[in-house]
Design a protein around this motif. Structure first.
Motif, PDB file in Angstrom:
ATOM      1  N   MET A  92       0.832  -1.193   0.000  1.00 11.59           N
ATOM      2  CA  MET A  92       0.000   0.000   0.000  1.00 11.59           C
ATOM      3  C   MET A  92       0.872   1.249   0.000  1.00 11.59           C
ATOM      4  O   MET A  92       0.618   2.219  -0.720  1.00 11.59           O
ATOM      5  CB  MET A  92      -0.927  -0.008   1.230  1.00 11.59           C
ATOM      6  N   TYR A  93       1.914   1.239   0.831  1.00 12.47           N
ATOM      7  CA  TYR A  93       2.824   2.381   0.936  1.00 12.47           C
ATOM      8  C   TYR A  93       3.556   2.587  -0.395  1.00 12.47           C
ATOM      9  O   TYR A  93       3.704   3.716  -0.864  1.00 12.47           O
ATOM     10  CB  TYR A  93       3.811   2.133   2.074  1.00 12.47           C
ATOM     11  N   ARG A  94       3.987   1.501  -0.996  1.00 15.21           N
ATOM     12  CA  ARG A  94       4.722   1.598  -2.266  1.00 15.21           C
ATOM     13  C   ARG A  94       3.817   2.115  -3.379  1.00 15.21           C
ATOM     14  O   ARG A  94       4.186   3.011  -4.146  1.00 15.21           O
ATOM     15  CB  ARG A  94       5.293   0.229  -2.635  1.00 15.21           C
ATOM     16  N   ASP A  95       2.602   1.558  -3.465  1.00 15.72           N
ATOM     17  CA  ASP A  95       1.708   1.928  -4.554  1.00 15.72           C
ATOM     18  C   ASP A  95       1.170   3.348  -4.409  1.00 15.72           C
ATOM     19  O   ASP A  95       0.771   3.974  -5.399  1.00 15.72           O
ATOM     20  CB  ASP A  95       0.530   0.945  -4.608  1.00 15.72           C
ATOM     21  N   ALA A  96       1.134   3.867  -3.192  1.00 18.39           N
ATOM     22  CA  ALA A  96       0.633   5.222  -2.987  1.00 18.39           C
ATOM     23  C   ALA A  96       1.635   6.277  -3.440  1.00 18.39           C
ATOM     24  O   ALA A  96       1.280   7.452  -3.552  1.00 18.39           O
ATOM     25  CB  ALA A  96       0.292   5.435  -1.509  1.00 18.39           C
ATOM     26  N   MET A  97       2.870   5.892  -3.691  1.00 17.19           N
ATOM     27  CA  MET A  97       3.936   6.804  -4.140  1.00 17.19           C
ATOM     28  C   MET A  97       4.067   7.988  -3.169  1.00 17.19           C
ATOM     29  O   MET A  97       3.768   9.141  -3.493  1.00 17.19           O
ATOM     30  CB  MET A  97       3.679   7.285  -5.568  1.00 17.19           C
ATOM     31  N   VAL A  98       4.507   7.658  -1.981  1.00 16.49           N
ATOM     32  CA  VAL A  98       4.620   8.643  -0.910  1.00 16.49           C
ATOM     33  C   VAL A  98       6.022   9.242  -0.910  1.00 16.49           C
ATOM     34  O   VAL A  98       7.019   8.533  -1.076  1.00 16.49           O
ATOM     35  CB  VAL A  98       4.333   7.978   0.465  1.00 16.49           C
ATOM     36  N   HIS A  99       6.111  10.557  -0.703  1.00 12.43           N
ATOM     37  CA  HIS A  99       7.413  11.217  -0.587  1.00 12.43           C
ATOM     38  C   HIS A  99       8.174  10.657   0.613  1.00 12.43           C
ATOM     39  O   HIS A  99       7.601  10.450   1.688  1.00 12.43           O
ATOM     40  CB  HIS A  99       7.230  12.721  -0.401  1.00 12.43           C
ATOM     41  N   ARG A 100       9.474  10.415   0.468  1.00 13.09           N
ATOM     42  CA  ARG A 100      10.312   9.890   1.552  1.00 13.09           C
ATOM     43  C   ARG A 100      10.664  11.015   2.524  1.00 13.09           C
ATOM     44  O   ARG A 100      10.813  12.175   2.130  1.00 13.09           O
ATOM     45  CB  ARG A 100      11.593   9.279   1.000  1.00 13.09           C
ATOM     46  N   VAL A 101      10.837  10.658   3.782  1.00 10.91           N
ATOM     47  CA  VAL A 101      11.207  11.651   4.799  1.00 10.91           C
ATOM     48  C   VAL A 101      12.701  11.634   5.104  1.00 10.91           C
ATOM     49  O   VAL A 101      13.211  12.542   5.755  1.00 10.91           O
ATOM     50  CB  VAL A 101      10.401  11.438   6.108  1.00 10.91           C
ATOM     51  N   ALA A 102      13.428  10.595   4.649  1.00  7.46           N
ATOM     52  CA  ALA A 102      14.861  10.481   4.977  1.00  7.46           C
ATOM     53  C   ALA A 102      15.658  11.651   4.435  1.00  7.46           C
ATOM     54  O   ALA A 102      16.686  12.025   4.995  1.00  7.46           O
ATOM     55  CB  ALA A 102      15.423   9.165   4.446  1.00  7.46           C
ATOM     56  N   VAL A 103      15.186  12.276   3.341  1.00  2.00           N
ATOM     57  CA  VAL A 103      15.924  13.385   2.756  1.00  2.00           C
ATOM     58  C   VAL A 103      16.007  14.556   3.732  1.00  2.00           C
ATOM     59  O   VAL A 103      16.986  15.316   3.731  1.00  2.00           O
ATOM     60  CB  VAL A 103      15.259  13.817   1.426  1.00  2.00           C
ATOM     61  N   TYR A 104      15.000  14.710   4.571  1.00  2.00           N
ATOM     62  CA  TYR A 104      15.027  15.784   5.588  1.00  2.00           C
ATOM     63  C   TYR A 104      16.188  15.582   6.550  1.00  2.00           C
ATOM     64  O   TYR A 104      16.933  16.524   6.862  1.00  2.00           O
ATOM     65  CB  TYR A 104      13.702  15.808   6.347  1.00  2.00           C
ATOM     66  N   PHE A 105      16.364  14.367   7.021  1.00  2.00           N
ATOM     67  CA  PHE A 105      17.425  14.083   7.984  1.00  2.00           C
ATOM     68  C   PHE A 105      18.802  14.161   7.321  1.00  2.00           C
ATOM     69  O   PHE A 105      19.781  14.565   7.951  1.00  2.00           O
ATOM     70  CB  PHE A 105      17.206  12.705   8.616  1.00  2.00           C
ATOM     71  N   ARG A 106      18.877  13.787   6.059  1.00  4.07           N
ATOM     72  CA  ARG A 106      20.142  13.913   5.339  1.00  4.07           C
ATOM     73  C   ARG A 106      20.527  15.378   5.201  1.00  4.07           C
ATOM     74  O   ARG A 106      21.691  15.757   5.380  1.00  4.07           O
ATOM     75  CB  ARG A 106      20.027  13.258   3.967  1.00  4.07           C
ATOM     76  N   SER A 107      19.533  16.213   4.888  1.00  7.35           N
ATOM     77  CA  SER A 107      19.779  17.646   4.773  1.00  7.35           C
ATOM     78  C   SER A 107      20.177  18.242   6.117  1.00  7.35           C
ATOM     79  O   SER A 107      21.091  19.078   6.191  1.00  7.35           O
ATOM     80  CB  SER A 107      18.523  18.342   4.247  1.00  7.35           C
TER      81      SER A 107
END
Length: 843
Positions: free
Chosen positions: A204-219
């Protein structure tokens, strides 16, 4: 849940005049939710119940908690984190509008805090009344001048990150309720929510094409590295936490591990010659940047709150000198002054030359007479809050006040109007919450996260949604029991996997050394191991006592039974107990005493007490333990609350404790790197196991237990060496062979000889060793080992009274073990700061 999975939404009722996230104004499910609703319906009620259980289990196993300050008992502080399975959804276009407003707000807050601590143009241009600045404790005069042109903060973003609480009103627009800047929480919980839901609903999570949050922590990590100003090496960045009792301590430990930073408390840091150092067992290690989760006032007891134990004396002067950076800088707490809220629209035009994109919930500062009179014309429309977050006055509404309480609060407002704001009560939007009978509506507040990036500010494409347990609840906070939701921002294209892995362009220098173990951490690891060994030893002794009680018939082996019961009192230090002059009644009915010593946490020395001490010590080093170890500790914490009403229940309880303690020991051996922390853990284990062996042998000798075969066998079972002994001696048993296998046999991992060999080996790997110097712990260990090696079992049994000689010798060894423990504590765990008296010597 309803029996028909296709009617999950039948019980969902919208509220007229209130914006609803699930249904549009025409009563149709919004397009962005159709896929999720259909997916949940297809899973069916039984499967949703299973996934609800899996979610609770995962959160519990991961130790996700929120500590409640109002709890009266220490054990009741931790509340399990509640996560609703159904996420809040936003489409990309809707999110982009919100994102622009949040990034603008970050620019505004950054400009405001710079001005406040430098030129203060907002006062000269009369943008805010002076008393909002100078009468508020959150304005720290000690930070004045930190943003001037000659300071490093003038060349870097002042605001590295902030969070903004939003509410959606009936018109569908978002309004800002408040900002959190100095030590904002929630991003770790948001990340955990995302990880759990993506695990529970992977397709469900994959098919919904949800923006990832890990990029925030990387930034965020990249910004912190740049702010540290270090080149040519990895900066030393620490995350400063108030400690395990803080309400969001889980998040502190979680983020420290996720970002790869060392988790420290105030006592782990010291200022020497205007530089901040971390006190590690390897020595003092200079700190480049502190990512703090401690509020402004507590950061430096020398210049701010004098009685604070959470900060570091001299820290502010080190910041002024540019020798350490703080994120967010000390002083940014002023941005949380609620009296500023009514002025943000004007301040945005003043600093940025733009209109405020994200409107504020209509807010009035009651220090303004006109606004005060306006508010009092219809006070039921507002929620009243203090200007300062540190003020103990809780927010109130006139709707919930009546009679004397209303009159009393009115007098309070009139007496000190500058202390309060009035914020118009906005009826928050309703969101779908998955309950037992399908979806039901709940009210929500959304917390968003913004961090600095190379080109400005970046907003996490997600957030933490808090949902009220009741539609009648106006205040939606975690302290009041709100649930959480994950925020899914939908993408128009498949998302790439994001992680904290360093890009190939950035070189990583290979290292096989740890980044430094704080002395407090080493101390807690040392005592964690000691409490573990102490608990296991007591568990084995009590279990053997219960076995003996159930085996004894018609007085047979009565003396052996009494000896093992005396040993229970001896190892738990619960005198007089079974060793008292009036112990006859306890021997006749030992169950109440055994029950008490097994589970009562309030008895110092009991098994329950030491299990609790073990858990407490583990929470102070949570970031150092593997997930598997944390799960075992969680099982121990859960099991220690069980009620015991029979001998069989005692045995069942003790058996589970032994399995978990053994698992914990095994994981520490197999999974922990052999770095400094591990050696302190192992030394604690070996010292405690040696002391336990000595105390038990002394007790058994004192009560002449070694004159009877049954007591021999009991002691061999406690030491878990009986099978080996029987194979070796073909069932024969005597004093000399039993004492030999317990004291001198290095093949027995529980023997005293084995422990001393391990201690000698581990001492060589402790940090800070100079081969030319004999340290106090080495000297104590040498005395201990030499005194031990001077004896052998044959030497003792050549004496006229061998057991008496053994007991005296054991007491001498016990003394050397205490000296060794004290030497380790003195050198590695205790740091005495240099103190200078201010003023003349006469006070």
């Amino acid at each position: 849940m309803t029996k028909d999975p296709y009617h999950l939404i039948d019980n969902y009722k919208t509220i007229p005049g209130v914006y609803d996230e699930l249904y549009d104004a025409d009563g149709q499910i919004r397009n962005k939710y159709k896929f999720l609703v259909k997916s949940f319906q297809e899973l069916g009620p039984a499967e949703l119940i299973n996934r609800r259980r899996d979610t609770d289990r995962i959160l519990r196993e991961n130790g996700v908690t929120y500590n409640l300050y109002q709890s009266e008992q220490i054990e009741a502080k931790e509340r399990p984190w509640e996560l609703d399975l159904f996420p809040l959804v936003m489409e990309s276009e809707e999110w982009r509008i919100l994102e622009r407003g949040l990034n603008q707000r970050a620019d505004l807050l950054d400009a405001l805090v710079r001005d406040v601590y430098s030129k203060r143009r907002l006062l000269y241009e009369k943008k805010i009344p002076p008393e909002i600045l100078f009468n508020e404790s959150s304005f720290l005069r000690a930070c004045d001048g930190m943003y001037d042109s000659n300071h490093f903060l003038a060349k870097n973003p002042a605001l590295l990150f902030f969070v903004c609480d939003l509410i959606r009103a009936a018109d569908g627009n978002f309004y800002v309720l408040n900002d959190r800047v100095q030590a904002p929480s929630g991003s770790g919980y948001s990340l955990e929510n995302r990880i759990v839901l993506s695990r529970i609903f992977p397709s469900m999570y994959r098919d919904a094409m949800v923006h990832r949050v890990a990029v925030y922590f990387r930034s965020l990590r990249k910004s912190l590295t740049q702010l540290s100003g270090v080149s040519g090496r990895e900066p030393v960045i620490v995350l400063l936490t108030p400690g395990p009792s803080n309400e969001t301590y889980f998040e502190h430990a979680y983020l420290a591990g996720y970002l790869g930073y060392t988790l420290v408390q105030g006592e782990d840091l010291t200022v020497r010659k205007n530089k901040v150092y971390m006190k590690t067992v390897e020595g003092l290690q200079q700190v480049d940047l502190i990512l703090r989760r401690v509020d402004d006032d507590f950061m430096d007891p020398l210049e701010l709150k004098g009685d604070s134990l959470l900060g570091v004396p001299g820290l502010l002067e080190s910041v002024r000198s540019g020798n350490v950076k703080i994120a967010n800088p000390i002083g940014t707490g002023f941005l949380e002054n609620r009296a500023l809220l009514p002025f943000y629209s004007e301040l945005c035009r003043f600093y940025l030359g733009e209109d405020l994109l994200l409107p504020m919930a209509p807010t009035y500062w009651l220090g303004n007479k006109e606004q005060f009179q306006l508010v009092l014309q219809n006070p039921e429309k507002y929620v009243f809050k203090t200007v300062s977050r540190t003020d103990e006055e809780t927010p109130v509404t006139f709707v919930e006040l009546s009679g004397e309480r209303k009159d009393s609060f009115l007098q309070k407002l009139k007496h000190a109007p500058k202390r309060f704001i009035a914020q118009e009560m906005i009826e928050s939007a309703t969101v779908p919450v998955l309950g037992e009978n399908g979806f039901r509506p709940g009210r929500a507040i959304m917390r968003t996260f913004v961090s600095s990036s190379g080109s400005g500010y970046q907003t996490m494409a997600g957030g933490l949604v808090r949902v009220s347990p009741s539609l009648d609840e106006f205040f939606i906070t975690s302290q009041r029991g709100a649930w959480s939701k994950d925020l899914w921002v939908l993408s128009t294209e498949t998302q790439k996997e994001e992680s904290l892995l360093v890009p190939k362009s950035d070189q990583i220098l290979i290292s096989r050394k740890s980044s430094g173990v704080p002395s407090r951490v080493a101390d807690n690891l040392f005592w964690l191991a000691r409490y573990l060994e102490r608990s296991e030893n007591q568990t084995r002794v009590i279990r053997e006592a219960v076995f003996k009680i159930l085996q004894v018939e018609d007085g047979y082996e009565k003396e052996s039974l009494e000896n093992i019961l005396k040993l229970v009192t001896h190892v738990t230090n619960s005198y007089p107990g079974f060793l008292g002059d009036d112990s006859g009644d306890l021997f006749a009915n030992p169950f109440p005493e055994l029950q008490r010593l097994t589970v009562d946490k309030n008895i110092v020395g009991s098994l329950g007490f030491h299990l609790r001490s073990l858990v407490i010590a583990s929470k102070s080093v949570r970031d150092r333990l593997s997930d598997d170890m944390k799960k075992i500790l969680l099982h121990l914490e859960d099991q220690s609350t069980h009620n015991i009403e029979s001998y069989d229940q005692i045995i069942d309880f003790l058996q589970k404790i032994i399995v978990n303690l053994s698992s914990l020991t095994g994981l520490s051996f197999e999974n922990m790197s052999r770095e400094a922390g591990w050696f302190f853990l192992n030394l604690g284990r070996r010292i405690e196991r040696s002391i336990n062996m000595i105390l038990m042998l002394q007790g058994m000798i004192q009560w002449k237990s070694f004159e009877d075969k049954s007591s021999f066998e009991t002691f061999l079972r406690i030491s878990d060496i009986r099978l080996t002994y029987n194979r070796r001696y073909s069932g024969k048993i005597d004093q000399e062979s039993v004492l030999d296998i317990l004291l001198f046999d290095t093949t027995n991992p529980r023997s005293l000889a084995y422990q001393l060999e391990q201690i000698n080996g581990d001492l060589q790997f402790l940090p800070g060793k100079d081969k030319k110097i004999v340290y106090s712990e080495d000297r104590a260990a040498l005395q201990l080992y030499t005194h031990f090696k001077m004896k052998d079992i044959a030497i003792f049994f050549e004496a006229e009274t061998p057991l008496t000689a053994v007991s005296v010798w054991l007491e001498e060894l016990h003394g050397y073990l205490r000296l060794l423990s004290d030497a380790l504590s003195s050198r590695y765990f205790n740091y005495t700061e240099e103190q200078t008296r201010i003023g003349d010597t006469n006070g």
